[in-house]
Motif scaffolding. Sequence first.
Motif, PDB file in Angstrom:
ATOM      1  N   GLU A 172      -7.952  -7.396  -2.958  1.00  0.00           N
ATOM      2  CA  GLU A 172      -8.196  -6.168  -2.062  1.00  0.00           C
ATOM      3  C   GLU A 172      -6.583  -5.228  -1.807  1.00  0.00           C
ATOM      4  OE1 GLU A 172      -9.587  -4.556   2.500  1.00  0.00           O
ATOM      5  OE2 GLU A 172      -9.558  -6.765   1.586  1.00  0.00           O
ATOM      6  N   SER A 173      -5.376  -5.963  -1.581  1.00  0.00           N
ATOM      7  CA  SER A 173      -4.341  -5.436  -1.591  1.00  0.00           C
ATOM      8  C   SER A 173      -3.601  -5.079  -2.796  1.00  0.00           C
ATOM      9  CB  SER A 173      -3.247  -6.335  -0.913  1.00  0.00           C
ATOM     10  OG  SER A 173      -1.837  -5.907  -0.739  1.00  0.00           O
ATOM     11  N   THR A 176      -5.749  -1.758  -3.496  1.00  0.00           N
ATOM     12  CA  THR A 176      -5.078  -0.673  -2.656  1.00  0.00           C
ATOM     13  C   THR A 176      -3.741  -0.064  -3.055  1.00  0.00           C
ATOM     14  OG1 THR A 176      -5.998  -1.568  -0.776  1.00  0.00           O
ATOM     15  CG2 THR A 176      -4.497   0.002  -0.346  1.00  0.00           C
ATOM     16  N   ASN A 177      -2.664  -1.161  -3.422  1.00  0.00           N
ATOM     17  CA  ASN A 177      -1.251  -0.483  -4.200  1.00  0.00           C
ATOM     18  C   ASN A 177      -1.778   0.175  -5.417  1.00  0.00           C
ATOM     19  OD1 ASN A 177      -0.193  -1.894  -2.021  1.00  0.00           O
ATOM     20  ND2 ASN A 177       0.074  -3.608  -3.036  1.00  0.00           N
ATOM     21  N   SER A 180      -2.676   3.855  -4.693  1.00  0.00           N
ATOM     22  CA  SER A 180      -1.710   4.674  -4.064  1.00  0.00           C
ATOM     23  C   SER A 180      -0.462   4.675  -4.987  1.00  0.00           C
ATOM     24  CB  SER A 180      -1.215   4.054  -2.940  1.00  0.00           C
ATOM     25  OG  SER A 180      -0.747   2.704  -2.834  1.00  0.00           O
TER      26      SER A 180
END
Length: 314
Positions: A172-173, A176-177, A180
Amino acid sequence: MSEQLINDVLLHFVYDDTTRKAECNICRRLYQATSANLKRHLKHTPLPTITGEDWTFYVQLREILGPLKQVTDTMIGEKYFPGSYVIVITRCISKLLQRFFSRDDLLPLSREIILLLQSGLVDHFEQIERNETLALCTFLDPRFKMVPFDDQNEAEKTKERVTNMVAALIAESENTNALSKPSDTDDVTLECDSLWDSFDEAIKSSTLTPLSRATHEIDMYLFENHLRRKDQFGKLNCPLEWWKNRQTVYPNLSKIFINNCNIVATSGPCELMFSETGPIINQRRTRLTNIKMEQIMFLNVNSPEARFQEYDKS
């Protein structure tokens, strides 16, 4: 052993002690008593003869129930009794009972009591390690980890479940990265891209998967030494402080611990909190609002006890 004697002595010791732990202290007080003490306490009651076998039974009963009294004292003495204690204490009691039962000097009645206690443990806690919530709390408590599990299959299942939870957080991280992250053409020139392309591609190809990174983080956690239950001064160590100091070392495990391991094993603290509202809500304070009441109880439960020591002295 006279049944009337047992009833008279037990009733006397129960009702003579006004504390909430009176029942836990019965056997200890019987063990400490002598015939002269009993005659003094029961001077208005005919005193049958207590045989040597009776006193031996009192001594053995005190030893058998001693660990249960320690559990009661722990549950009463600690402000919050964490869920990670359940599996540990259950297994410790079970092993102590097995050790007592293997003794050659036990009386038949003492053996019967041990069998009843063991039967109660089996009826209520035989499948305790299969409780996913309690198993997770035990696994992520740095004082215990995988040691308390009797069934290694359940320990490995818990480890696998935590590994999947960590891998999901890592994935998930990364997603997200990735969303972005700015494009390559925003901050570098074409010449720089052509210079570092081969190196960047090599780094991308060698990046570990979320599952492998999760496995590495959990292996590091398990390899680290256990947190001692007490420090060198005899004070209980706090697993919350341990995780606070290592949240940069185990970033994903610390998140799982904070979100899933904040349960308590007994409703005692909650019941105590409701008991303490009695003196606050009374006929002279009927205008207290619900919000004000919540604020008072929050301060009552969470304020450091050291703040009130100077008032107690005065």
